[in-house]
Design a protein around this motif. Structure first.
Motif, PDB file in Angstrom:
ATOM      1  N   VAL A  54      -1.348 -14.486   8.391  1.00  0.00           N
ATOM      2  CA  VAL A  54      -1.285 -13.389   7.530  1.00  0.00           C
ATOM      3  C   VAL A  54       0.012 -13.128   7.958  1.00  0.00           C
ATOM      4  N   VAL A  55       0.507 -12.103   7.231  1.00  0.00           N
ATOM      5  CA  VAL A  55       1.839 -11.530   7.346  1.00  0.00           C
ATOM      6  C   VAL A  55       1.787 -10.024   7.403  1.00  0.00           C
ATOM      7  N   ALA A  56       2.438  -9.404   8.578  1.00  0.00           N
ATOM      8  CA  ALA A  56       2.560  -8.009   8.642  1.00  0.00           C
ATOM      9  C   ALA A  56       4.067  -7.686   8.622  1.00  0.00           C
ATOM     10  N   THR A  57       4.432  -6.730   7.843  1.00  0.00           N
ATOM     11  CA  THR A  57       5.859  -6.633   7.717  1.00  0.00           C
ATOM     12  C   THR A  57       6.007  -4.969   7.385  1.00  0.00           C
ATOM     13  N   ASN A  58       7.169  -4.434   7.906  1.00  0.00           N
ATOM     14  CA  ASN A  58       7.720  -3.015   7.698  1.00  0.00           C
ATOM     15  C   ASN A  58       8.340  -3.374   6.421  1.00  0.00           C
ATOM     16  N   GLN A  59       8.358  -2.601   5.550  1.00  0.00           N
ATOM     17  CA  GLN A  59       8.903  -2.545   4.146  1.00  0.00           C
ATOM     18  C   GLN A  59       9.437  -1.138   3.815  1.00  0.00           C
ATOM     19  N   SER A  60      10.378  -0.588   4.659  1.00  0.00           N
ATOM     20  CA  SER A  60      10.834   0.723   4.290  1.00  0.00           C
ATOM     21  C   SER A  60      11.794   0.945   3.195  1.00  0.00           C
TER      22      SER A  60
ATOM     23  N   PRO B 289       5.045   0.803   3.822  1.00  0.00           N
ATOM     24  CA  PRO B 289       6.268   1.059   2.911  1.00  0.00           C
ATOM     25  C   PRO B 289       7.036   2.316   3.574  1.00  0.00           C
ATOM     26  N   HIS B 290       6.924   2.567   4.593  1.00  0.00           N
ATOM     27  CA  HIS B 290       7.226   4.102   5.116  1.00  0.00           C
ATOM     28  C   HIS B 290       8.347   3.912   5.902  1.00  0.00           C
ATOM     29  N   THR B 291       8.979   5.003   6.121  1.00  0.00           N
ATOM     30  CA  THR B 291      10.483   4.966   7.018  1.00  0.00           C
ATOM     31  C   THR B 291       9.983   5.552   8.437  1.00  0.00           C
ATOM     32  N   ALA B 292      10.642   5.476   9.405  1.00  0.00           N
ATOM     33  CA  ALA B 292      10.225   5.903  10.632  1.00  0.00           C
ATOM     34  C   ALA B 292      10.025   7.425  10.903  1.00  0.00           C
ATOM     35  N   ASP B 293      10.763   8.117   9.892  1.00  0.00           N
ATOM     36  CA  ASP B 293      10.646   9.621   9.832  1.00  0.00           C
ATOM     37  C   ASP B 293       9.517   9.898   9.316  1.00  0.00           C
ATOM     38  N   ASP B 294       8.614   9.307   8.403  1.00  0.00           N
ATOM     39  CA  ASP B 294       7.369   9.423   7.914  1.00  0.00           C
ATOM     40  C   ASP B 294       6.239   9.571   8.854  1.00  0.00           C
ATOM     41  N   ASN B 295       6.522   9.045  10.451  1.00  0.00           N
ATOM     42  CA  ASN B 295       5.281   8.984  11.262  1.00  0.00           C
ATOM     43  C   ASN B 295       4.144   8.695  11.047  1.00  0.00           C
ATOM     44  N   CYS B 296       3.989   7.587  10.258  1.00  0.00           N
ATOM     45  CA  CYS B 296       2.861   6.920   9.844  1.00  0.00           C
ATOM     46  C   CYS B 296       1.999   6.364  11.083  1.00  0.00           C
TER      47      CYS B 296
ATOM     48  N   LYS C 241       4.047   0.828  15.999  1.00  0.00           N
ATOM     49  CA  LYS C 241       2.541   1.409  16.093  1.00  0.00           C
ATOM     50  C   LYS C 241       1.627   0.310  15.651  1.00  0.00           C
ATOM     51  N   PRO C 242       0.410   0.404  16.158  1.00  0.00           N
ATOM     52  CA  PRO C 242      -0.585  -0.904  15.763  1.00  0.00           C
ATOM     53  C   PRO C 242      -1.332  -0.586  14.567  1.00  0.00           C
ATOM     54  N   GLY C 243      -1.314   0.272  13.596  1.00  0.00           N
ATOM     55  CA  GLY C 243      -2.053   0.580  12.296  1.00  0.00           C
ATOM     56  C   GLY C 243      -2.281  -0.396  11.783  1.00  0.00           C
ATOM     57  N   MET C 244      -1.090  -1.032  11.130  1.00  0.00           N
ATOM     58  CA  MET C 244      -1.259  -2.309  10.452  1.00  0.00           C
ATOM     59  C   MET C 244      -2.003  -3.251  10.837  1.00  0.00           C
ATOM     60  N   LEU C 245      -1.841  -3.678  12.165  1.00  0.00           N
ATOM     61  CA  LEU C 245      -2.593  -4.701  12.662  1.00  0.00           C
ATOM     62  C   LEU C 245      -4.152  -4.471  12.927  1.00  0.00           C
ATOM     63  N   GLN C 246      -4.280  -3.178  13.318  1.00  0.00           N
ATOM     64  CA  GLN C 246      -5.588  -2.624  13.357  1.00  0.00           C
ATOM     65  C   GLN C 246      -6.395  -3.006  12.024  1.00  0.00           C
ATOM     66  N   GLU C 247      -5.705  -2.783  10.811  1.00  0.00           N
ATOM     67  CA  GLU C 247      -6.121  -2.947   9.669  1.00  0.00           C
ATOM     68  C   GLU C 247      -6.563  -4.412   9.356  1.00  0.00           C
TER      69      GLU C 247
END
Length: 189
Positions: A47-53, A90-97, A103-109
């Motif tokens: 699986v791929v986990a990628t930030n795409q801001s 799909p968020h930027t760092a300023d979105d504080n998601c 942050k581990p949220g994507m990997l937790q998903e």
């Protein structure tokens, strides 16, 4: 289930400080697709986990991101490889998601989707935030020196136990070989 989590840009494909904004800009790194095929043949779900801001920055839209991922899947299929799923923020760092690495949220998903505890799952990235996101959940961190990997190594501060490889193919070689023949550098615990 044998699961492995790969970052995209700088691990699977060439990275750009200006973002990969179109399918034409997406180019697989030498040997990366073949390495994924070898993982599949060894029974790994990739699986791929990628930030795409770039989505939030309006550098490209969701249909373009989907087209980039279609090109990646097609390149994998050409060598008999399969990427089971692509998770992205799909968020930027300023979105504080919660989903943007480190942050581990994507990997937790990913863990929820596959009903698997991520402790001991291999996580491969070229940036500190890739390694930190997985490490927080017990993943085994692997740094590749492609993409931003060499800069990441030079800055230091890697999670304890991080294994270091020249590229994804070398990481897969080490993973699929016996522990005695592993040719990587390990950051001391």
């Amino acid at each position: 289930m044998k699961l492995i989590i790969l970052d995209r840009d700088g691990v699977i494909n060439q990275d750009s400080d200006h973002f990969i904004k179109s399918p034409d800009e997406w180019h697989a790194l030498p040997g990366a697709m073949q390495a994924i095929a070898r993982l599949n043949q060894a029974g790994y779900t990739v699986v791929v986990a990628t930030n795409q801001s770039g989505v939030a920055r309006k550098l490209f839209d969701m249909s373009t991101l989907n087209a980039i991922h279609q090109k990646m899947h097609a390149a994998a299929q050409q060598v008999g490889a399969s990427i089971d799923a692509v998770f992205f923020c799909p968020h930027t760092a300023d979105d504080n998601c919660d989903c943007r690495k480190p942050k581990p949220g994507m990997l937790q998903e990913i863990g929820r989707r596959y009903a698997i505890n991520l402790k001991g799952v291999h996580s491969v990235g070229d940036s500190l935030r890739d390694l930190q996101a997985g490490f927080m959940l017990g993943c085994l961190p692997h740094l590749v020196l492609t993409g931003k990997g060499q800069r990441t190594l030079d800055k230091g501060g890697l999670p304890p136990g991080t294994q270091i490889y020249p590229d994804l193919a070398a990481m897969v070689d080490a993973l699929l070989s016996s522990p005695a023949s592993t040719v990587s550098t390990q950051i001391p615990d």
